[in-house]
Design an enzyme around this catalytic site. Sequence first.
Site, PDB file in Angstrom:
ATOM      1  CE1 TYR A  40      -7.545   4.831  11.595  1.00 27.49           C
ATOM      2  CE2 TYR A  40      -8.747   6.728  10.756  1.00 27.49           C
ATOM      3  CZ  TYR A  40      -7.690   5.853  10.673  1.00 27.49           C
ATOM      4  OH  TYR A  40      -6.765   5.992   9.661  1.00 27.49           O
ATOM      5  CG  ASP A  69       3.353  -6.219  17.027  1.00 27.73           C
ATOM      6  OD1 ASP A  69       2.903  -5.057  17.072  1.00 27.73           O
ATOM      7  OD2 ASP A  69       2.721  -7.210  17.434  1.00 27.73           O
ATOM      8  N   GLY A 121       0.789  -1.232   0.000  1.00 28.46           N
ATOM      9  CA  GLY A 121       0.000   0.000   0.000  1.00 28.46           C
ATOM     10  C   GLY A 121       0.817   1.276   0.000  1.00 28.46           C
TER      11      GLY A 121
END
Length: 281
Positions: A163, A71, A18
């Site tokens: 969000y 992560d 992306g």
Amino acid sequence: MRESLEGRTAIITGASRGIGRAMALALADRGVNIVVAAKSETSTELLPGTIHTVADEVRDRGAGALALRVDVRDEREIQAMVEQTIATFARIDILVNNAGALWWERVVDTPPKRYDLMWQINTRGPYLCAFHALPHMVERRWGHIVNCSPPITDQPNPGYTCYMTTKMGMTRLALGIAAEHRGDNVAANSLWPATPVESLATINWGTDKMGRPDQWRSPEILTDALVEIVTTEPRELTGRQLIDESFLRERGWSEAQIEAYWLLGRAPPDPLWIDGRVGSY
């Protein structure tokens, strides 16, 4: 005058696909060594691309690459990422906090575990990356931190509330770092799209949230804005909440150049939104 990026090193989180991948390749084209930091080591039909495939693409462009499974919720992994970057390239010049967790629903439809995940990835992760990378930028007295996050506003974002609290936290982080390190020639800014941008998020979340492809722009509008940021002397561009379209206009992009970013080559008659109020990744 734009600064050369040849030989500099950038860490980009969420770079296995992306927009993160597009940013990695855009910087690699300008001679930047890229640390491809993400969790994806295997590719799927729904989520194609890995840290290794992007690292290979970077090398194909003549730049150095380091593929690291990271992560951003795990401080030990972030610390190891920074240490491996220094061991490999001896410097960190650019940090792009692009990794993100999405959940575009109302507050009552947002489970606490989902909110915790967004907070850990969207807000705490960029803090951890900055905490461990900043000393190396300060030492060299040159650095850019770019957080992929929206301008802070008092306008509500129904359906995106949880969000956006985490994403605007990223912006507050950038503003604070900018104020704290202006004297060190280390910049921090936020960068956000004015309209939806083609990505796996816009593709996978569907038209009810992100509109149609003819209402999207190509990722190049963001990558061009990123290049404009990091080719500027840090002390000259810091502490700003940038929207890709308006920033590129400010930097001299013509109307024709802005129009060319529409994914299907033409402006839609009914843009989904064009004020940066929510994001596409």
